[in-house]
Motif scaffolding. Structure first.
Motif, PDB file in Angstrom:
ATOM      1  N   SER A   1     -41.986  25.277 -40.550  1.00 26.52           N
ATOM      2  CA  SER A   1     -41.414  25.792 -41.798  1.00 26.52           C
ATOM      3  C   SER A   1     -41.870  24.996 -43.013  1.00 26.52           C
ATOM      4  CB  SER A   1     -39.884  25.821 -41.750  1.00 26.52           C
ATOM      5  OG  SER A   1     -39.447  26.662 -40.719  1.00 26.52           O
ATOM      6  N   ALA A   2     -42.924  24.223 -42.866  1.00 28.53           N
ATOM      7  CA  ALA A   2     -43.475  23.471 -43.994  1.00 28.53           C
ATOM      8  C   ALA A   2     -44.312  24.408 -44.855  1.00 28.53           C
ATOM      9  CB  ALA A   2     -44.321  22.314 -43.483  1.00 28.53           C
ATOM     10  N   GLY A   3     -44.607  23.981 -46.067  1.00 28.76           N
ATOM     11  CA  GLY A   3     -45.405  24.781 -46.976  1.00 28.76           C
ATOM     12  C   GLY A   3     -46.845  24.911 -46.493  1.00 28.76           C
ATOM     13  N   VAL A   4     -47.523  25.941 -46.967  1.00 26.10           N
ATOM     14  CA  VAL A   4     -48.902  26.209 -46.551  1.00 26.10           C
ATOM     15  C   VAL A   4     -49.800  25.026 -46.875  1.00 26.10           C
ATOM     16  CG1 VAL A   4     -50.905  27.703 -46.921  1.00 26.10           C
ATOM     17  CG2 VAL A   4     -48.622  28.704 -46.780  1.00 26.10           C
ATOM     18  N   MET A   5     -49.727  24.520 -48.094  1.00 21.05           N
ATOM     19  CA  MET A   5     -50.600  23.407 -48.484  1.00 21.05           C
ATOM     20  C   MET A   5     -50.248  22.132 -47.723  1.00 21.05           C
ATOM     21  SD  MET A   5     -52.839  24.742 -50.285  1.00 21.05           S
ATOM     22  CE  MET A   5     -53.728  23.263 -50.697  1.00 21.05           C
ATOM     23  N   ASP A   6     -48.961  21.922 -47.424  1.00 21.60           N
ATOM     24  CA  ASP A   6     -48.565  20.763 -46.627  1.00 21.60           C
ATOM     25  C   ASP A   6     -49.163  20.854 -45.226  1.00 21.60           C
ATOM     26  OD1 ASP A   6     -47.079  19.623 -48.686  1.00 21.60           O
ATOM     27  OD2 ASP A   6     -45.239  20.656 -48.073  1.00 21.60           O
ATOM     28  N   ALA A   9     -51.908  18.280 -43.648  1.00 20.23           N
ATOM     29  CA  ALA A   9     -51.619  17.590 -42.390  1.00 20.23           C
ATOM     30  C   ALA A   9     -52.729  17.839 -41.367  1.00 20.23           C
ATOM     31  CB  ALA A   9     -50.271  18.030 -41.838  1.00 20.23           C
ATOM     32  N   LEU A  10     -53.204  19.070 -41.290  1.00 22.65           N
ATOM     33  CA  LEU A  10     -54.288  19.374 -40.350  1.00 22.65           C
ATOM     34  C   LEU A  10     -55.579  18.666 -40.730  1.00 22.65           C
ATOM     35  CD1 LEU A  10     -53.551  23.140 -39.676  1.00 22.65           C
ATOM     36  CD2 LEU A  10     -53.685  21.336 -37.946  1.00 22.65           C
ATOM     37  N   VAL A  11     -55.881  18.585 -42.015  1.00 24.14           N
ATOM     38  CA  VAL A  11     -57.080  17.867 -42.468  1.00 24.14           C
ATOM     39  C   VAL A  11     -56.935  16.379 -42.135  1.00 24.14           C
ATOM     40  CG1 VAL A  11     -58.353  17.117 -44.521  1.00 24.14           C
ATOM     41  CG2 VAL A  11     -57.726  19.518 -44.247  1.00 24.14           C
ATOM     42  N   LYS A  13     -50.894  16.107 -33.690  1.00 29.74           N
ATOM     43  CA  LYS A  13     -50.878  15.005 -34.658  1.00 29.74           C
ATOM     44  C   LYS A  13     -50.433  15.520 -36.036  1.00 29.74           C
ATOM     45  CE  LYS A  13     -53.689  11.170 -36.320  1.00 29.74           C
ATOM     46  NZ  LYS A  13     -55.023  10.569 -36.323  1.00 29.74           N
ATOM     47  N   ALA A  14     -50.843  16.732 -36.393  1.00 25.30           N
ATOM     48  CA  ALA A  14     -50.426  17.328 -37.668  1.00 25.30           C
ATOM     49  C   ALA A  14     -48.915  17.565 -37.682  1.00 25.30           C
ATOM     50  CB  ALA A  14     -51.176  18.636 -37.912  1.00 25.30           C
ATOM     51  N   MET A  15     -48.371  17.992 -36.532  1.00 32.17           N
ATOM     52  CA  MET A  15     -46.920  18.182 -36.444  1.00 32.17           C
ATOM     53  C   MET A  15     -46.193  16.855 -36.648  1.00 32.17           C
ATOM     54  SD  MET A  15     -46.195  21.131 -33.606  1.00 32.17           S
ATOM     55  CE  MET A  15     -44.448  20.983 -33.815  1.00 32.17           C
ATOM     56  N   ASP A  16     -46.724  15.775 -36.057  1.00 34.83           N
ATOM     57  CA  ASP A  16     -46.128  14.453 -36.237  1.00 34.83           C
ATOM     58  C   ASP A  16     -46.187  14.016 -37.701  1.00 34.83           C
ATOM     59  OD1 ASP A  16     -45.522  14.265 -33.564  1.00 34.83           O
ATOM     60  OD2 ASP A  16     -47.307  13.084 -33.056  1.00 34.83           O
ATOM     61  N   ILE A  17     -47.302  14.280 -38.354  1.00 32.12           N
ATOM     62  CA  ILE A  17     -47.453  13.932 -39.775  1.00 32.12           C
ATOM     63  C   ILE A  17     -46.418  14.669 -40.605  1.00 32.12           C
ATOM     64  CG2 ILE A  17     -48.977  14.189 -41.784  1.00 32.12           C
ATOM     65  CD1 ILE A  17     -51.338  13.657 -39.809  1.00 32.12           C
ATOM     66  N   LYS A  57     -43.597  15.894 -39.581  1.00 30.63           N
ATOM     67  CA  LYS A  57     -42.266  15.390 -39.231  1.00 30.63           C
ATOM     68  C   LYS A  57     -41.970  14.108 -39.999  1.00 30.63           C
ATOM     69  CE  LYS A  57     -39.400  14.015 -35.355  1.00 30.63           C
ATOM     70  NZ  LYS A  57     -39.304  13.782 -33.913  1.00 30.63           N
ATOM     71  N   GLN A  58     -42.941  13.208 -40.046  1.00 32.75           N
ATOM     72  CA  GLN A  58     -42.755  11.955 -40.777  1.00 32.75           C
ATOM     73  C   GLN A  58     -42.550  12.209 -42.271  1.00 32.75           C
ATOM     74  OE1 GLN A  58     -42.190   8.982 -39.500  1.00 32.75           O
ATOM     75  NE2 GLN A  58     -42.335   9.996 -37.522  1.00 32.75           N
ATOM     76  N   GLN A  59     -43.312  13.149 -42.827  1.00 31.79           N
ATOM     77  CA  GLN A  59     -43.142  13.496 -44.237  1.00 31.79           C
ATOM     78  C   GLN A  59     -41.759  14.084 -44.475  1.00 31.79           C
ATOM     79  OE1 GLN A  59     -46.412  16.143 -45.019  1.00 31.79           O
ATOM     80  NE2 GLN A  59     -47.851  14.472 -45.365  1.00 31.79           N
ATOM     81  N   GLY A  60     -41.300  14.914 -43.540  1.00 33.18           N
ATOM     82  CA  GLY A  60     -39.978  15.522 -43.653  1.00 33.18           C
ATOM     83  C   GLY A  60     -38.870  14.490 -43.598  1.00 33.18           C
ATOM     84  N   LEU A  61     -39.015  13.496 -42.720  1.00 27.40           N
ATOM     85  CA  LEU A  61     -38.011  12.437 -42.627  1.00 27.40           C
ATOM     86  C   LEU A  61     -37.979  11.612 -43.903  1.00 27.40           C
ATOM     87  CD1 LEU A  61     -38.559  11.239 -38.949  1.00 27.40           C
ATOM     88  CD2 LEU A  61     -36.720  12.670 -39.834  1.00 27.40           C
ATOM     89  N   ALA A  62     -39.161  11.357 -44.473  1.00 26.74           N
ATOM     90  CA  ALA A  62     -39.226  10.601 -45.726  1.00 26.74           C
ATOM     91  C   ALA A  62     -38.555  11.384 -46.847  1.00 26.74           C
ATOM     92  CB  ALA A  62     -40.666  10.285 -46.084  1.00 26.74           C
ATOM     93  N   GLN A  63     -38.812  12.692 -46.885  1.00 25.84           N
ATOM     94  CA  GLN A  63     -38.176  13.525 -47.903  1.00 25.84           C
ATOM     95  C   GLN A  63     -36.668  13.569 -47.708  1.00 25.84           C
ATOM     96  OE1 GLN A  63     -40.094  17.314 -47.554  1.00 25.84           O
ATOM     97  NE2 GLN A  63     -41.939  16.658 -48.601  1.00 25.84           N
ATOM     98  N   ALA A  64     -36.212  13.627 -46.467  1.00 24.06           N
ATOM     99  CA  ALA A  64     -34.782  13.674 -46.177  1.00 24.06           C
ATOM    100  C   ALA A  64     -34.093  12.400 -46.658  1.00 24.06           C
ATOM    101  CB  ALA A  64     -34.551  13.879 -44.689  1.00 24.06           C
ATOM    102  N   GLU A  65     -34.749  11.252 -46.451  1.00 24.42           N
ATOM    103  CA  GLU A  65     -34.168   9.993 -46.910  1.00 24.42           C
ATOM    104  C   GLU A  65     -34.049   9.961 -48.430  1.00 24.42           C
ATOM    105  OE1 GLU A  65     -36.085   6.566 -45.234  1.00 24.42           O
ATOM    106  OE2 GLU A  65     -35.882   7.366 -43.202  1.00 24.42           O
TER     107      GLU A  65
END
Length: 167
Positions: A16-21, A25-27, A35-39, A41-49
């Protein structure tokens, strides 16, 4: 590096992340989907904090009745805007939390709410520390954090009450 549109679309559907995000992540992961999913997820956790300090004034009260009317739950789940509170994803989250409370009978919201003299395991008696009944590999707190990342707003469980017939 060229990333296929189908890969971006698949990653977006799963996260459910944005297209550009998803593309970034894939790049960054050189096309490695996991690995892109992990990236993300980490970005999402940072945003949540970052969002955890925001005020939550909207939301809803979810009612859930279980076991032929023998157990009932009321839970107040708050978010930042009424727009998010009306989404199906937020309503589903509130319903899942109410079902969790009905099934596991937590006594406290979080380990910080437990009195010092209580010698119980926080994962058993604290809602946010309990394994989520639908996906035991995550806690209810982690579920809420993932929804914060997905919905883009701070979300908090304010309070809950569980009723059992005859208790």
């Amino acid at each position: 590096m060229h990333i296929a549109v189908s890969s971006i679309k698949e990653l977006r559907e799963k996260t459910s992340a944005g297209v550009m995000d998803c593309k970034r992540a894939l790049v960054e992961a050189n096309g490695d989907f996991d690995k892109a999913m992990d990236i993300l997820k980490q970005q999402g956790l940072a945003q949540a904090e970052k969002k955890s300090a925001r005020a939550v004034q909207q939301g809803l009260v979810e009612a859930y009745i279980h076991a032929g009317g023998r157990i009932g739950v009321l839970v107040e789940v708050n978010c930042e805007t009424d727009f998010v509170a009306r989404t199906d994803e937020f309503k589903s989250l509130a319903h899942d939390i109410a079902m969790q409370i009905a099934a596991t009978a937590p006594l406290y919201l979080s380990p910080e709410d437990m009195p010092a003299e209580v010698a119980a395991d926080g994962a058993e008696v604290c809602l946010l520390a309990q394994p989520f009944i639908r996906e035991p590999s995550i806690t209810v707190g982690e579920l809420i954090t993932s929804k914060i990342a997905t919905l883009g707003e701070n979300i908090k469980v304010r309070r809950f009450t569980r009723y059992v017939l005859g208790s």
